[in-house]
Design a protein around this motif. Structure first.
Motif, short mmCIF file in Angstrom:
data_model
loop_
_atom_site.label_atom_id
_atom_site.label_comp_id
_atom_site.label_asym_id
_atom_site.label_seq_id
_atom_site.Cartn_x
_atom_site.Cartn_y
_atom_site.Cartn_z
N SER A 1 31.25 43.12 66.81
CA SER A 1 30.96 41.76 67.26
C SER A 1 30.04 41.05 66.28
N VAL B 1 31.20 37.74 63.97
CA VAL B 1 30.47 36.46 63.95
C VAL B 1 29.98 36.15 62.55
N GLU C 1 31.91 33.19 60.23
CA GLU C 1 31.14 31.97 59.98
C GLU C 1 30.85 31.80 58.49
N ARG D 1 38.01 32.17 63.36
CA ARG D 1 36.78 32.04 64.14
C ARG D 1 37.05 32.12 65.64
N THR E 1 33.47 33.08 68.30
CA THR E 1 32.08 33.35 67.93
C THR E 1 31.17 33.35 69.16
N GLU E 2 31.37 32.37 70.06
CA GLU E 2 30.47 32.22 71.20
C GLU E 2 30.59 33.40 72.17
N HIS F 1 31.36 36.53 71.37
CA HIS F 1 30.66 37.67 70.77
C HIS F 1 29.14 37.49 70.85
N LYS F 2 28.66 36.26 70.65
CA LYS F 2 27.22 36.02 70.78
C LYS F 2 26.76 36.28 72.21
#
Length: 389
Positions: free
Chosen positions: A320, A324, A328, A363, A369-370, A372-373
């Motif tokens: 993860s 990300v 990015e 992405r 991305t969000e 995984h964050k």
């Protein structure tokens, strides 16, 4: 774990093949409705790869895989062209599907389904994601609505799937469905009349044959011996596949961004404006310098995550983080390459504009991305609570 001389030699062969044989195919007009290479083009390139000894180079003659760090150096080189992974049979979703079958498949399933994939004769698809508008599984696979139940010596599957990469034209499918025991996975021959493709939309990316289909599964009957592993273990198998697959995406698109940076660098050194080469203008030179930094950071993140996976860990947290950080960084690189090249950067005169589109999609694919964050933030909270206990 070190990277062997054997792996470095394979990577060198792959790079030579991609630069000398595959790159000229980038202007080949054989494309489908959304710009992806046709299967005719893919199979033609694979014949060249077979002759050059670089077809499925990460899987060795005895069926063993290179370790993840070694796979990285090979897949990065295959990604130097958007067509490279297709030609070398290192592309998604096939690379991840081959990895999963190699880890979890029975000898019979490997002979029937894995062997033709490794040999580059067929493409495959992974049937997991479901339509969001119907409340199905996406980033949260626990929402899965596709069902399966045992009927005699067959499992019967019903449901809807979406964004199934490569489904149109695939010959092997891995279908995920929910039973009373929990999530299950099955191997199926494609096409099958019980799997109806409803739509293959045009998307921002165009590197993957077969597009990203939405489809209906209507009373698909699968022999019981075509279940992958055990009933109820599907989510575990999904993690076996997805953690390395996320990293493989990072590897391939790093290769593409290396090439885009090479093209932008060449342009900046040749093009003059206001009395000097573009690279001598601080605004342009600094963008290329930032690219160099991001490329190295992406490479190091990939190598670190690969090292963790090579210990035998599922590496979900590490993959993860890598997904990300690398996606990015590559987006920044691709964007700068377009900017450096100005008007030329948004045309199809080079692959730079395609790399920009592909990385933008990356992405989102294999988890935005969000998501995984958010997953990482939950781990931070769990660790904080554990530390206070």
């Amino acid at each position: 774990m070190t990277i062997s001389d054997r792996a470095l030699a394979i990577a060198a062969k792959v790079e030579t093949f991609v630069r000398e044989t595959v790159v000229p195919y980038e202007k080949d007009p054989r494309r489908d409705h959304h710009g992806a290479p046709t299967d005719e083009l893919v199979m033609e390139m694979r014949e060249h790869a077979r002759a050059a000894g670089v077809l499925t180079p990460h899987i060795l003659g005895d069926g063993d895989h290179l370790n993840q760090r070694e796979t990285a150096v090979v897949l990065i080189k295959s990604g130097l062209s958007p067509l490279g992974p297709l030609a070398c049979n290192t592309m998604a979703p096939d690379e991840g599907n081959m990895y999963l079958l190699g880890k979890e498949g029975s000898p019979e399933l490997k002979e029937r389904f894995l062997k033709p994939m490794v040999e580059g004769h067929v493409r495959s698809a992974f049937f997991m994601t479901e339509p969001a508008e119907e409340g199905g599984a996406g980033s949260d696979p626990s929402m899965m609505k596709t069902t399966c139940h045992l009927d005699g010596n067959h499992w019967v599957v019903n449901g809807r799937k979406t964004f199934i990469t490569g489904a149109l034209g695939a010959r092997v499918g891995i279908v995920m469905a929910k039973s009373e025991q929990g999530a299950c996975m099955f191997l199926v021959d494609l096409p099958d009349p019980a799997i109806r493709i409803d739509d293959v939309p045009n998307t921002i990316d165009s590197s993957m044959p077969g597009g990203h289909a939405t489809l209906t599964i209507d009373n698909l009957r699968i022999p019981a011996d075509q279940m992958l592993g055990e009933a109820g273990e599907g989510f575990r198998y999904a993690q076996v596949r997805l953690s390395p697959a996320r990293l493989s995406h990072c590897m391939r698109w790093l290769g593409a961004c290396i090439r885009a940076h090479e093209i932008a660098t060449d342009y900046a050194n040749r093009r003059e404006a206001f009395g000097k080469a573009l690279i001598d203008h601080e605004g342009v030179g600094f963008m290329l310098a930032e690219n160099m930094i991001d490329l190295k950071q992406a490479e190091l993140m990939i190598d670190w995550c690969a090292s963790v996976l090579d210990t035998g860990s599922l590496g979900t947290v590490e993959s993860s983080m890598a997904k990300v950080a690398v996606s990015e960084a590559l987006m920044r690189i691709a964007d700068r390459c377009v900017q450096v090249m100005g008007g030329t950067g948004v045309t199809d005169k080079t692959i730079v504009e395609q790399v920009f589109r592909e990385v933008r999609a990356f992405r989102i694919y294999d988890g935005p991305t969000e998501v995984h964050k958010w997953s990482l933030a939950k781990k931070i909270k769990r660790d904080w609570k554990a530390g206070r206990a």
